[in-house]
Design a protein around this motif. Structure first.
Motif, mmCIF file in Angstrom:
data_model
loop_
_atom_site.group_PDB
_atom_site.id
_atom_site.type_symbol
_atom_site.label_atom_id
_atom_site.label_comp_id
_atom_site.label_asym_id
_atom_site.label_seq_id
_atom_site.Cartn_x
_atom_site.Cartn_y
_atom_site.Cartn_z
ATOM 1 N N TRP A 28 37.237 44.282 36.011
ATOM 2 C CA TRP A 28 36.235 43.337 35.568
ATOM 3 C C TRP A 28 36.438 42.100 36.492
ATOM 4 C CZ3 TRP A 28 38.978 38.894 34.412
ATOM 5 C CH2 TRP A 28 40.141 39.020 34.161
ATOM 6 N N SER A 29 37.498 42.036 37.305
ATOM 7 C CA SER A 29 37.763 40.846 38.070
ATOM 8 C C SER A 29 36.804 40.728 39.358
ATOM 9 C CB SER A 29 39.173 40.581 38.425
ATOM 10 O OG SER A 29 39.613 41.877 38.997
ATOM 11 N N ASP A 30 36.452 41.794 39.631
ATOM 12 C CA ASP A 30 35.329 42.009 40.926
ATOM 13 C C ASP A 30 34.321 41.279 40.730
ATOM 14 O OD1 ASP A 30 35.299 44.226 43.536
ATOM 15 O OD2 ASP A 30 33.569 43.469 42.804
ATOM 16 N N PRO A 31 33.892 40.657 41.758
ATOM 17 C CA PRO A 31 32.594 39.645 41.812
ATOM 18 C C PRO A 31 31.296 40.451 41.310
ATOM 19 C CG PRO A 31 33.537 39.243 43.866
ATOM 20 C CD PRO A 31 34.470 40.295 43.192
ATOM 21 N N GLN A 71 49.964 42.087 19.300
ATOM 22 C CA GLN A 71 48.572 41.300 19.403
ATOM 23 C C GLN A 71 47.684 41.984 20.105
ATOM 24 O OE1 GLN A 71 50.810 38.448 22.068
ATOM 25 N NE2 GLN A 71 50.126 36.921 20.826
ATOM 26 N N ILE A 72 46.242 41.312 19.999
ATOM 27 C CA ILE A 72 45.217 42.108 20.590
ATOM 28 C C ILE A 72 45.338 42.120 21.974
ATOM 29 C CG2 ILE A 72 42.550 41.946 21.108
ATOM 30 C CD1 ILE A 72 42.454 40.899 18.148
ATOM 31 N N HIS A 73 45.041 43.285 22.778
ATOM 32 C CA HIS A 73 45.382 43.457 24.190
ATOM 33 C C HIS A 73 44.199 42.942 25.044
ATOM 34 C CE1 HIS A 73 46.600 45.381 27.925
ATOM 35 N NE2 HIS A 73 45.363 45.715 27.935
ATOM 36 N N ASP A 74 44.571 41.983 25.827
ATOM 37 C CA ASP A 74 43.637 40.904 26.198
ATOM 38 C C ASP A 74 43.420 41.156 27.986
ATOM 39 O OD1 ASP A 74 45.799 40.067 27.239
ATOM 40 O OD2 ASP A 74 45.655 38.014 26.471
ATOM 41 N N LEU A 75 44.019 42.030 28.556
ATOM 42 C CA LEU A 75 43.868 42.128 30.017
ATOM 43 C C LEU A 75 43.003 42.816 30.591
ATOM 44 C CD1 LEU A 75 47.838 42.130 30.799
ATOM 45 C CD2 LEU A 75 46.281 40.288 30.574
ATOM 46 N N ASP A 76 42.301 44.097 29.761
ATOM 47 C CA ASP A 76 41.525 44.878 30.114
ATOM 48 C C ASP A 76 40.155 44.492 29.418
ATOM 49 O OD1 ASP A 76 43.307 46.392 31.317
ATOM 50 O OD2 ASP A 76 43.518 47.852 29.772
ATOM 51 N N ARG A 298 44.924 47.774 43.447
ATOM 52 C CA ARG A 298 45.497 46.565 43.052
ATOM 53 C C ARG A 298 44.793 45.714 42.195
ATOM 54 N NH1 ARG A 298 49.595 44.296 45.948
ATOM 55 N NH2 ARG A 298 48.877 42.007 45.720
ATOM 56 N N GLN A 299 43.520 45.811 42.166
ATOM 57 C CA GLN A 299 42.491 44.936 41.206
ATOM 58 C C GLN A 299 42.916 45.771 39.760
ATOM 59 O OE1 GLN A 299 38.544 45.984 42.915
ATOM 60 N NE2 GLN A 299 38.390 43.669 43.124
ATOM 61 N N GLN A 300 43.040 47.124 39.629
ATOM 62 C CA GLN A 300 43.322 47.676 38.715
ATOM 63 C C GLN A 300 44.635 47.322 37.697
ATOM 64 O OE1 GLN A 300 42.562 51.735 39.538
ATOM 65 N NE2 GLN A 300 40.435 51.539 38.817
ATOM 66 N N VAL A 301 45.476 47.121 38.650
ATOM 67 C CA VAL A 301 46.943 46.781 38.129
ATOM 68 C C VAL A 301 47.250 45.318 38.493
ATOM 69 C CG1 VAL A 301 49.342 47.401 38.063
ATOM 70 C CG2 VAL A 301 47.579 49.232 38.524
ATOM 71 N N SER A 302 46.871 44.348 37.867
ATOM 72 C CA SER A 302 47.259 43.122 37.889
ATOM 73 C C SER A 302 48.601 42.867 37.781
ATOM 74 C CB SER A 302 46.317 42.181 37.024
ATOM 75 O OG SER A 302 46.723 42.077 35.701
ATOM 76 N N VAL B 203 40.445 35.215 35.997
ATOM 77 C CA VAL B 203 41.303 36.062 36.769
ATOM 78 C C VAL B 203 42.413 35.516 36.991
ATOM 79 C CG1 VAL B 203 41.178 36.912 39.158
ATOM 80 C CG2 VAL B 203 39.101 37.001 37.971
ATOM 81 N N PRO B 204 42.782 34.211 37.235
ATOM 82 C CA PRO B 204 44.405 33.937 37.277
ATOM 83 C C PRO B 204 45.270 34.256 36.286
ATOM 84 C CG PRO B 204 42.741 32.076 37.799
ATOM 85 C CD PRO B 204 41.877 33.079 37.322
#
Lengths: 480, 408
Positions: A28-31, A71-76, A298-302, B203-204
């Motif tokens: 989701w972090s990709d422009p 806690q609710i998972h917030d990274l994906d 790398r984007q998938q694994v922050s 993102v950060p």
């Protein structure tokens, strides 16, 4: 094959487009990444798949937000629409593409599920497919009337009976039940129509179904599951199996195994399609593709995701660790209560996994994040368009599968490049259609007409005695 | 009289129309009832006529000639229906302005599924979704689920007093509406369980959502408990429009406590005033906060350019059906111009009307091409669709989430 042969027509590649899910595979972090919830995203992916002559669109289901460490998972990516509602909306947007959706057997009743899929089949002119899954946890059950908990054995018996009851409902209106003849004043040939009765261990239901027989008779049934129990369930009751086996060797073994199980249910190998989920990365050259694949990983694994992935094996809070640093020296705690809720455990033996990971990290001098990039979720196909087309075709022609459910990593444009560059190459090889012919999804997949519910039930009888319900109980699979 | 220009109009779609023999009329499309094209054509017609919204009937059992009974042996009437929520979903991308209000049952369904389905309908329609919440009282429908037994509602069941005097029936009905109120409460809490700005894509920090903006709803009631939060983010309207059909004090109280719109069934202008008064009374009794219920009068309509033709058509259909059509709502036969007059005359206390075409598509076309222009000429109906969302069109503001904190 021996000697020169008449050019036998090549096996056709089945392709499906999986809307990206709520896990770290979806970037989701990709422009380029757009909404996971706005209809425009679903429309984009479906139109792309139809332009690429795909067989069907696939949408998974969510019923409870995942939690980790309570806690609710917030990274994906978090949040999904209702599966059936999106598929019905897409029915009018695309005209040939099949519409497959995951619907839990655990938190629904056959009458409603049968109504919804029969409705979707009518509205789409015969393009509906149901991916049957059954949830393992009381956690998800907290959102539903019936609560969640069923022991594993019960759950799979219930799922098998659920599918059977649903098929009986679909058979309750014969073809041609509606006369709609105003002159003689006959709307239905027999009144009241849709009579059914199912008296089983899990469902004791009777009455009249509201939906006339749909164009496919029975929407296509997909079953997701790789274990012995899942394979048997699929052989006994599904038209297609959605598997995780996406390597060539494991695929061939799996394929031979599930197809060999069909005979005891009076079925032939073509009646069950084997469709692994697969991801892909394209590049202008092999090197370019590998570089892009690494960038995506790398984007998938922050850094934050790396720690959470590690926690899923260690089963303990590792939030104090630095993702760019070394692995913890402490051991996993497999006996502790699971720190993750709403998702299947991915590792059967955490101690062994930890041992292997430590060895790998030491050998290659990998940080936690680098290790997670290396050991989790590598893309299935990485290469040039020609290379990827060749691999896909090899898998299908050499019976490692019948096709793929492709899972792009970007919403909604993640399939664009594949359709522009790989699809024409598959078409050149004569293994993918260049236009849609009229017909239902069932016909397009080569499944033949729907087998009556009574025939399914009769065929399942001897096998159920032979394998016993414990085989089903080994199943461990969630597609949350 | 209400502001003349503020008259709201909806069309209630069901099968081939509301008269049981309607499917036998020339122009009806009985062979198409289960196709997408049929519904798309009706929705397009309603949208051309600028109607506020359409409703789509549904039930978890077959239609029956008797309101209380189970399936019957009538082969001469329409039987069978598609799932209304899914019909509405399919109509969403094909339309752009009209509200879509499918029926979904509260009695045997999961409030969690209903909530995400209507929220998703709101996404696919960009803010035009509603939900007509309906109870299922028939024992035959309960048997389709096999989870509980409901008493027979047939009046005069052996050994029991008739109708509402029967305590079994009264208890049963009160229980169904109690459950329905809980179901709507759960659905509404789930719609609010994601703050509008919960998705942050930061993102950060690697965070997709701000989990402090996701709320457990922790509903516990007699019939179910639901933990939440929803799986679906807060829909475009915040709270899609909830509607209920009501014929008496108990459902008026249900509507006052749970709904935004209530469909009522007055017999004449005086009755319309009386019912509106009862609805306001129910609002006081239930301590309703927020905007008052939008009250729509339901009417079955037979419309033709010549009033005699309309009346003749009704007579012909009654004859074919071998019964005098006597629905729960009043039946109007006449010209679109006469109907315009009646709607304005009955208007006091009502915000608008939900018209039930007796025959589709004929009576819908008479509404859109005859009635609407007639009302417009009298300055009593909009000339376009100035609003995007269904809530806006009904004058309902987009509500803040019940979980929103004022401290920013």
């Amino acid at each position: 094959m021996t000697g020169p042969v008449e050019a036998s027509p090549a096996k056709q590649v089945i392709l499906a487009a999986h809307f990206p899910g709520v896990n770290n595979h979806t970037v989701w972090s990709d422009p380029q990444a757009a909404s996971q919830i706005e209809f425009a995203s679903f429309e984009h992916l479906a139109r792309t798949a139809e332009a690429g002559m795909f067989d069907f669109f696939f949408l998974a289901e969510g019923l409870r937000l995942r939690e980790q460490r309570g806690q609710i998972h917030d990274l994906d990516v978090v949040g999904r629409p209702n599966t059936m509602t999106v598929l019905a909306a897409l029915a009018g947007v695309v005209t040939h593409l099949g519409l497959a959706g995951t619907i839990q057997a655990t938190y629904n009743e056959p009458y409603e599920v049968a109504r919804q899929f029969a409705t979707l089949d009518h509205l789409s002119g015969g393009r509906a497919a149901w991916n049957v899954v059954t949830s393992p946890d009381a956690f998800t059950g907290e959102n539903f009337r019936r609560g969640g908990y069923l022991d594993r054995e019960q759950r799979y018996q219930r799922a098998a009976e659920f599918v059977q009851a649903t098929r009986e409902l679909w058979d309750s209106w014969p073809a041609g039940a509606i006369a709609a003849g105003p002159e003689r004043g006959v709307f239905v040939r027999e009144a009241p129509p849709g009579a059914f009765a199912h008296h089983g261990e899990h469902f004791d239901i009777a009455g009249h179904f509201t939906v006339p027989r749909s164009p496919q008779g029975h929407p296509v049934i997909i079953q997701a599951g790789d274990s012995g129990g899942g394979r048997e369930f699929a052989a006994a009751s599904a038209d297609a199996i959605f598997t995780r086996h996406s390597t060539f060797g494991a695929g061939r073994e799996f394929y031979a195994d599930v197809k060999s199980r069909l005979a005891r249910y009076g079925r032939v190998p073509d009646e069950l399609k084997v469709l692994p989920g697969a991801s892909f990365v394209l590049g202008d050259t092999e090197d370019d593709a590998r570089e892009r694949a690494h960038h995506i990983r790398r984007q998938q694994v922050s850094p934050q995701t790396a720690i959470l992935l590690l926690e899923q094996v260690w089963n303990t809070d590792l939030s104090g660790y630095d993702a760019e640093g070394p692995l913890p020296e402490t051991d996993p705690e497999p006996a502790a209560p699971s720190i993750i809720q709403g998702r299947a455990r991915q590792h059967a033996d955490p101690m062994e996994t930890a041992r292997q990971w430590r060895a790998l990290a030491e050998e290659k001098k990998l940080s936690i994040r680098e290790l997670m990039i290396e050991v989790t979720g590598r893309q299935s196909f990485i290469g040039t368009p020609a290379g990827v087309a060749g691999q896909i075709n090899r898998f299908v022609q050499q019976d490692a599968c019948d096709g793929f459910i492709l899972v792009p990593h970007i919403i909604p444009a993640g399939l664009d490049e594949f359709v522009a560059k790989v699809v024409p190459l598959l078409q050149e090889r004569g293994v993918l259609r260049t236009e849609y012919r009229a017909g239902t999804l069932r016909e397009r997949l080569g499944l033949g007409s729907a087998r009556p519910a009574a025939a399914w039930a009769a065929a399942a009888q001897p096998a159920a005695r032979a394998t016993g319900s414990s085989a089903l109980a080994r199943e461990e699979q969630v597609h949350a | 009289m209400p502001e003349a220009a503020a008259l709201h109009l909806a069309a209630a779609l069901d099968g081939a129309g509301w008269h049981p023999a309607g499917w036998r009329e020339p122009g009806a499309r009985p062979g198409d009832l289960f196709t997408s094209g049929y519904w798309a054509d009706l929705a397009a017609e309603a949208e051309r006529g600028l109607l506020d919204f359409i409703t789509i009937e549904d039930a978890l059992g077959l239609q029956a000639a008797s309101r209380y009974g189970g399936p019957d042996g009538r082969a001469d009437q329409v039987r069978g229906r598609l799932d209304a929520v899914l019909i509405a979903a399919q109509l969403a991308p094909a339309t752009s302005r009209i509200g879509l209000v499918p029926t979904a049952t509260t009695t045997h369904t999961e409030p969690f599924h209903v909530s995400t389905a209507i929220a998703t309908l709101d996404y696919v329609s960009s803010g035009r979704a509603g939900w007509r919440a309906q109870v299922s009282s028939r024992a035959s429908e309960a048997a389709h689920f096999g989870r509980r037994e409901l008493p027979e509602l047939r009046p005069g069941a052996p050994g029991r007093p008739a109708g509402r005097a029967d305590p079994v029936v009264a208890d049963h009905v009160a229980g169904l509406f109690g459950e329905a109120a809980d179901a709507v409460e759960v659905v509404r809490r789930l719609w609010d369980s994601w703050a509008d700005d919960a998705v942050i894509r930061d993102v950060p920090s690697g965070r997709f959502v701000d989990r402090d903006k996701l709320h457990y709803i922790d509903f516990e009631g007699r019939w179910f408990s639901v933990r939440g939060p929803s799986i679906t983010p807060r829909p475009p309207q915040g709270q899609p429009v909830v509607a209920a059909l009501a014929h008496g004090p108990l459902p008026y109280r249900f509507a006052a406590a749970a709904a935004d719109v209530v469909f009522v069934t007055p017999r004449d202008a005086g009755d319309a005033r009386a019912i509106a008064g009862q609805v306001r009374e129910a609002e006081r009794e239930t301590g309703r906060a927020g905007p008052p219920l939008r009250v729509f009068g339901d009417l079955v309509v037979f419309l033709d350019r010549d009033a005699g033709v309309a009346a003749g058509r009704r007579g012909r259909l009654d004859h074919l059906d071998e019964a005098r059509y006597a629905p729960d709502a009043a039946v109007f036969t006449g010209t679109p111009g006469q109907l315009a007059g009646l709607l304005l005359e009955w208007g006091e206390g009502l915000d608008g009307y939900r018209l039930r075409p007796a025959v589709l598509p004929h009576d819908l076309e008479q509404i859109t091409r005859g009635l609407v222009p007639a009302l417009q000429r009298r300055g009593a109906f909009r000339a376009g669709y100035p609003d995007r969302s269904l809530r806006e069109r009904l004058g309902l503001p987009r509500p803040a989430s019940r979980y929103a904190t004022t401290a920013a």
